[in-house]
Design an enzyme around this catalytic site. Structure first.
Site, short mmCIF file in Angstrom:
data_model
loop_
_atom_site.label_atom_id
_atom_site.label_comp_id
_atom_site.label_asym_id
_atom_site.label_seq_id
_atom_site.Cartn_x
_atom_site.Cartn_y
_atom_site.Cartn_z
N GLY A 217 0.77 -1.25 0.00
CA GLY A 217 0.00 0.00 0.00
C GLY A 217 0.80 1.29 0.00
CG ASP B 48 -1.58 1.68 3.07
OD1 ASP B 48 -1.41 1.43 4.28
OD2 ASP B 48 -2.15 0.89 2.29
CG ASP C 266 -8.70 0.85 9.87
OD1 ASP C 266 -9.46 1.65 10.44
OD2 ASP C 266 -9.12 -0.19 9.33
CE LYS D 278 -10.25 4.09 6.92
NZ LYS D 278 -10.71 2.71 6.62
P1 IMP Z 1 -4.69 -1.50 10.74
O1 IMP Z 1 -3.76 -2.63 11.06
O2 IMP Z 1 -6.10 -1.77 11.21
O3 IMP Z 1 -4.19 -0.15 11.20
O4 IMP Z 1 -4.83 -1.46 9.17
C1 IMP Z 1 -3.77 -1.11 8.39
C2 IMP Z 1 -3.87 -1.72 7.00
O5 IMP Z 1 -5.21 -2.04 6.64
C3 IMP Z 1 -3.39 -0.72 6.00
O6 IMP Z 1 -2.02 -0.83 5.77
C4 IMP Z 1 -4.21 -1.07 4.76
O7 IMP Z 1 -3.53 -2.05 4.03
C5 IMP Z 1 -5.49 -1.64 5.31
N1 IMP Z 1 -6.58 -0.64 5.32
C6 IMP Z 1 -7.13 -0.01 6.40
N2 IMP Z 1 -8.11 0.83 6.04
C7 IMP Z 1 -8.18 0.76 4.69
C8 IMP Z 1 -9.01 1.43 3.71
O8 IMP Z 1 -9.89 2.29 4.00
N3 IMP Z 1 -8.77 1.10 2.41
C9 IMP Z 1 -7.82 0.20 2.03
N4 IMP Z 1 -7.05 -0.45 2.91
C10 IMP Z 1 -7.22 -0.17 4.23
#
Ligand code: IMP
Length: 180
Positions: free
Chosen positions: A49, A104, A107, A135
């Site tokens: 990403g 990227d 979340d 986010k």
């Molecule tokens: P986390 O581990 O929940 O912080 O998510 C991180 C990963 O989830 C990012 O590196 C993205 O690959 C994916 N991700 C989270 N939100 C989105 C989104 O809105 N669109 C696309 N990929 C996302």
């Protein structure tokens, strides 16, 4: 003007333009150059990403720095699996290095929460996160709070500028959000 695109079964609407992205990348690059002028940082790009953000960011960073990459994955379709699979491991020696992770999007923070202790255990001198998008409402792990953020966005699924929906749309030069 709002643009709409169809990716597989979903419709997305334009959210962040190329000009807005360029200004945000300038801002983040400036902050990093101020903070790391004498630190010879190691940029750690998270594939897939972050490829587009990393390329644009690193073109603007003129202080001495090196680059490494790893491939991590925690998403399937539009849902996080809650578990991070390391797909390509880190071969670089990070001992004593000041690491700036290039991501990227942060979340829930699960990915960063899993990665940071591993980098510290390998002897990194410091670890900070530089993310194109965050986010804030979705963040679960406080240790995954990024220091450098291009844009804070609402808790909606987005694509483009490296971010995908089931592997598609990473190549779009601007960001689109899911149509409500
Ligand atoms: P986390 O581990 O929940 O912080 O998510 C991180 C990963 O989830 C990012 O590196 C993205 O690959 C994916 N991700 C989270 N939100 C989105 C989104 O809105 N669109 C696309 N990929 C996302």
């Amino acid at each position: 003007m709002t643009k709409e695109i169809q990716i597989l079964d979903k419709t997305f609407v334009s959210a962040i333009s190329e000009a807005e992205i360029s200004a945000a990348v300038d801002k983040v690059a400036g902050q990093i150059m101020n903070d790391y002028a004498d630190k010879n940082p190691l940029f750690l790009m998270i594939l897939n990403g972050a490829f587009m953000f990393a390329a644009d960011l690193l073109k603007r960073v003129t202080i001495p720095a090196t680059l490494a990459s790893i491939k991590l994955s925690s998403y399937e379709g539009m849902l996080t699996t809650g578990e991070v699979r390391e797909v390509i491991g880190l071969t670089e020696d990070v001992k004593g290095r000041h690491i700036i992770i290039i991501e990227d999007i942060v979340d829930t923070g699960t990915t960063m929460h899993c990665l940071i202790p591993d980098l510290k255990a390998r002897g990194a001198a410091s670890v900070e996160i530089c993310t194109f998008l965050q986010k804030p409402e979705a963040l679960i792990f406080p240790d995954a709070q990024p220091k450098y953020v291009g844009f804070e966005i609402n808790n909606l699924f987005v694509i483009g500028y490296g971010l995908d929906y089931d592997g598609y749309a990473r190549n779009l030069p601007e960001v689109y959000m899911i149509k409500k």
